[in-house]
Design a protein around this motif. Structure first.
Motif, mmCIF file in Angstrom:
data_model
loop_
_atom_site.group_PDB
_atom_site.id
_atom_site.type_symbol
_atom_site.label_atom_id
_atom_site.label_comp_id
_atom_site.label_asym_id
_atom_site.label_seq_id
_atom_site.Cartn_x
_atom_site.Cartn_y
_atom_site.Cartn_z
ATOM 1 N N ARG A 1 -26.869 17.000 -40.400
ATOM 2 C CA ARG A 1 -27.565 17.497 -39.143
ATOM 3 C C ARG A 1 -25.759 18.346 -38.333
ATOM 4 N N ALA A 2 -26.018 19.744 -38.670
ATOM 5 C CA ALA A 2 -24.956 19.962 -38.371
ATOM 6 C C ALA A 2 -24.645 18.807 -36.686
ATOM 7 N N SER A 3 -24.834 18.639 -35.749
ATOM 8 C CA SER A 3 -24.936 17.306 -34.891
ATOM 9 C C SER A 3 -24.127 16.253 -35.079
ATOM 10 N N ASN A 4 -23.803 15.986 -36.543
ATOM 11 C CA ASN A 4 -23.147 14.694 -36.806
ATOM 12 C C ASN A 4 -21.783 15.227 -37.131
ATOM 13 N N TYR A 5 -21.476 16.335 -36.684
ATOM 14 C CA TYR A 5 -19.983 17.409 -37.005
ATOM 15 C C TYR A 5 -18.682 17.168 -35.721
ATOM 16 N N GLU A 6 -17.800 17.293 -35.773
ATOM 17 C CA GLU A 6 -17.109 17.189 -34.228
ATOM 18 C C GLU A 6 -17.355 18.457 -33.730
ATOM 19 N N VAL A 7 -17.515 19.264 -34.350
ATOM 20 C CA VAL A 7 -17.087 20.545 -33.704
ATOM 21 C C VAL A 7 -18.442 21.506 -33.667
ATOM 22 N N LYS A 8 -18.812 22.048 -33.075
ATOM 23 C CA LYS A 8 -19.826 23.194 -33.180
ATOM 24 C C LYS A 8 -20.529 23.833 -33.646
ATOM 25 N N PHE A 9 -21.641 24.148 -34.161
ATOM 26 C CA PHE A 9 -22.356 25.049 -35.489
ATOM 27 C C PHE A 9 -20.955 26.021 -36.130
ATOM 28 N N LYS A 10 -20.982 27.247 -35.050
ATOM 29 C CA LYS A 10 -20.006 28.396 -35.068
ATOM 30 C C LYS A 10 -18.441 27.767 -35.877
ATOM 31 N N ASN A 11 -18.119 27.100 -35.174
ATOM 32 C CA ASN A 11 -16.654 25.992 -35.576
ATOM 33 C C ASN A 11 -17.290 25.842 -36.544
ATOM 34 N N LEU A 12 -17.776 24.962 -37.271
ATOM 35 C CA LEU A 12 -17.603 24.691 -38.524
ATOM 36 C C LEU A 12 -17.936 25.193 -39.291
ATOM 37 N N ILE A 13 -18.570 26.448 -39.794
ATOM 38 C CA ILE A 13 -18.360 27.330 -40.638
ATOM 39 C C ILE A 13 -17.173 27.939 -40.747
ATOM 40 N N LEU A 14 -16.940 28.943 -39.456
ATOM 41 C CA LEU A 14 -14.877 29.210 -39.059
ATOM 42 C C LEU A 14 -14.419 28.691 -40.246
ATOM 43 N N ILE A 15 -14.635 26.712 -39.840
ATOM 44 C CA ILE A 15 -12.950 25.604 -40.309
ATOM 45 C C ILE A 15 -13.464 25.826 -42.069
ATOM 46 N N SER A 16 -14.420 25.743 -42.303
ATOM 47 C CA SER A 16 -14.958 25.527 -43.609
ATOM 48 C C SER A 16 -14.156 26.818 -44.450
ATOM 49 N N SER A 17 -14.950 28.137 -43.905
ATOM 50 C CA SER A 17 -14.242 29.160 -44.668
ATOM 51 C C SER A 17 -13.040 29.757 -44.470
ATOM 52 N N LEU A 18 -12.455 29.162 -43.738
ATOM 53 C CA LEU A 18 -11.036 29.672 -43.786
ATOM 54 C C LEU A 18 -10.442 28.558 -44.861
ATOM 55 N N ARG A 19 -10.495 27.324 -44.694
ATOM 56 C CA ARG A 19 -10.492 26.578 -45.821
ATOM 57 C C ARG A 19 -10.834 27.071 -46.579
ATOM 58 N N ALA A 20 -11.650 27.525 -47.751
ATOM 59 C CA ALA A 20 -12.609 28.046 -48.407
ATOM 60 C C ALA A 20 -11.106 29.005 -48.667
ATOM 61 N N LEU A 21 -10.883 30.030 -47.900
ATOM 62 C CA LEU A 21 -10.050 31.157 -47.952
ATOM 63 C C LEU A 21 -8.980 30.869 -48.723
ATOM 64 N N PHE A 22 -8.279 29.786 -47.697
ATOM 65 C CA PHE A 22 -7.298 29.500 -48.212
ATOM 66 C C PHE A 22 -6.569 28.750 -49.563
ATOM 67 N N LEU A 23 -7.586 27.708 -50.072
ATOM 68 C CA LEU A 23 -7.974 27.681 -51.646
ATOM 69 C C LEU A 23 -8.217 25.862 -51.122
ATOM 70 N N LEU A 24 -8.125 25.703 -49.666
ATOM 71 C CA LEU A 24 -8.469 23.965 -49.456
ATOM 72 C C LEU A 24 -9.608 23.085 -49.859
ATOM 73 N N ASN A 25 -10.100 23.773 -51.119
ATOM 74 C CA ASN A 25 -11.454 23.671 -50.991
ATOM 75 C C ASN A 25 -12.247 25.061 -51.609
ATOM 76 N N PRO A 26 -13.035 24.664 -52.873
ATOM 77 C CA PRO A 26 -12.909 25.771 -53.981
ATOM 78 C C PRO A 26 -14.642 26.375 -53.362
ATOM 79 N N ASN A 27 -15.590 25.719 -51.845
ATOM 80 C CA ASN A 27 -16.164 26.518 -51.727
ATOM 81 C C ASN A 27 -16.269 27.509 -51.302
ATOM 82 N N LYS A 28 -17.653 28.252 -52.132
ATOM 83 C CA LYS A 28 -17.993 29.864 -51.726
ATOM 84 C C LYS A 28 -19.574 29.549 -50.518
ATOM 85 N N ILE A 29 -19.147 30.034 -49.200
ATOM 86 C CA ILE A 29 -19.692 29.824 -48.039
ATOM 87 C C ILE A 29 -20.614 30.845 -47.711
#
Length: 385
Positions: free
Chosen positions: A61-89
């Motif tokens: 549930r996105a509501s249980n995270y500290e940021v809004k849904f769109k920001n959560l997508i962006l943050i997760s994607s940037l972490r993956a982009l800079f190899l902070l995690n291996p996720n495909k988003i």
């Protein structure tokens, strides 16, 4: 299937409007996506009962995270982009029918957001939608969505032809999510007791926005009711069959109540007072010899339950139903109220050939379910060419 732990999948829960189809299709989608990675669902504007129906866990549930849904997508994607995690988003577009106008400011915001997602590596996927008439601005938005997509698909060939017409040239067919329904074990069914041999009516009244013509809606409703009168007379005279009137969508209740009031003193009629939900639909539809409707997912759910679904529609205007039935080779189950003939002779043929048609439906389910699952595996595990 072993979950692909390298995938992080975002999707939105379609905001319910009292429509079982919206709830159940989102549930099917969520269940399928869980097989391919960690799932996060935008639930901020969704009622609690809806989240419970989807069986969302706390970390889904996105509501249980500290940021809004769109920001959560962006943050997760940037972490993956800079190899902070291996996720495909992945971001999954809401299923359903899309038509009509879009506001200019919303179009611009959507285009900019999708462009940003594309730049930072998010895989935007459109799974099995249908497309209706759109003015130029909305067409441009969908052309942009296509350009920004990792995978873009519609659920029927009529939508595919329309996509080509508005400049979207490479479109896949992904089956309507209702084809992916898994039948529950019998002990999970909530009994809805209707005795005897019966048929089901479940109808919407024509909304004026189908072609923005009040005259069209009046003609549609007249033709619909004339044919329904003939069907009830054929099937229910002398109490040969019971007529059960039910509704899957809250706003259909009034129209269905009016039908009940019309027939109750002439035929053996039962009106289901409660909205049909995902638990009781199996019991109601599976025991019906036929289910008549002008709503797509009443018909699709009736198919899944083993009944004969008969679409009573204007084939030209209700192409999201027509397209799916035509693609499945089930044109014989469409009674077109836009034609001059009544359709009763076609209904007699359907009744006489019920077992053959049910076998065809079963084969269509198997084929489309296999196709849908193979495409999901390709999208999330194997990669696209």
């Amino acid at each position: 299937m072993e979950k692909n732990s390298s995938n992080l999948i975002f999707c939105r829960a379609k905001i319910p409007d009292g429509n079982l189809g919206d709830v159940f299709l989102t549930k099917i989608l969520v269940n399928e996506l869980r097989s391919y990675g960690k799932l996060i669902v935008e639930d901020q504007r969704v009622p609690e009962w809806y989240c419970q129906e989807l069986e969302l866990t706390s970390d889904e549930r996105a509501s249980n995270y500290e940021v809004k849904f769109k920001n959560l997508i962006l943050i997760s994607s940037l972490r993956a982009l800079f190899l902070l995690n291996p996720n495909k988003i992945y971001l999954i577009h809401q299923p359903g029918h899309w038509a009509g106008r879009s506001r200019f400011l919303n179009v611009v915001k959507t285009m900019l957001f999708l462009c940003l997602l594309r730049i930072i590596g998010v895989r935007f996927c459109v799974l099995g939608i249908s497309l209706g008439f759109m003015p130029t601005l909305t067409q441009f938005l969908w052309q942009w969505k296509f350009k920004m997509s990792y995978f873009f698909s519609v659920r029927d060939s009529i939508s595919k032809d329309y996509a080509h017409k508005i400049g979207i040239d490479k479109v896949s067919i992904f089956p309507d999510l209702a084809w992916l329904i898994e039948k529950p074990h019998y002990d999970s069914i909530s009994p809805l007791k209707v005795d005897g041999d019966y048929v089901v009516f479940s109808f919407r009244k024509a909304p004026t926005d189908w072609d923005e013509s009040t005259e069209y809606s009046a003609e549609y409703n007249h033709n619909l009711l004339v044919l329904l009168d003939e069907i009830v007379k054929l099937l229910c005279s002398n109490k040969s069959k019971k007529l059960v009137i039910s509704y899957q969508v809250d706003k259909d209740r009034k129209f269905c109540q009016e039908m009940y009031d019309k027939y109750k003193n002439i035929y053996n009629v039962v009106f289901i007072e409660r909205q049909i939900d995902s638990k009781c639909m199996w019991d109601l539809y599976s025991r019906a010899s036929m289910v008549f409707s002008n709503r797509l997912h009443v018909l699709m759910f009736a198919m899944a339950c083993g009944s004969l679904p008969v679409a009573i529609i204007n084939e030209v205007n209700q192409h999201k139903i027509a397209g799916i039935f035509l693609d499945a080779g089930l044109k014989e189950l469409i009674l077109d109220i836009g034609k001059s003939s009544s359709g009763i002779e076609d209904l007699i043929k359907i009744a006489a050939d019920a077992e053959r048609i049910k076998e065809k439906i079963s084969l269509s389910y198997e084929s489309r379910q296999n196709s849908g699952k193979a495409l999901l595996k390709q999208i999330f595990n194997e990669g696209l060419n």
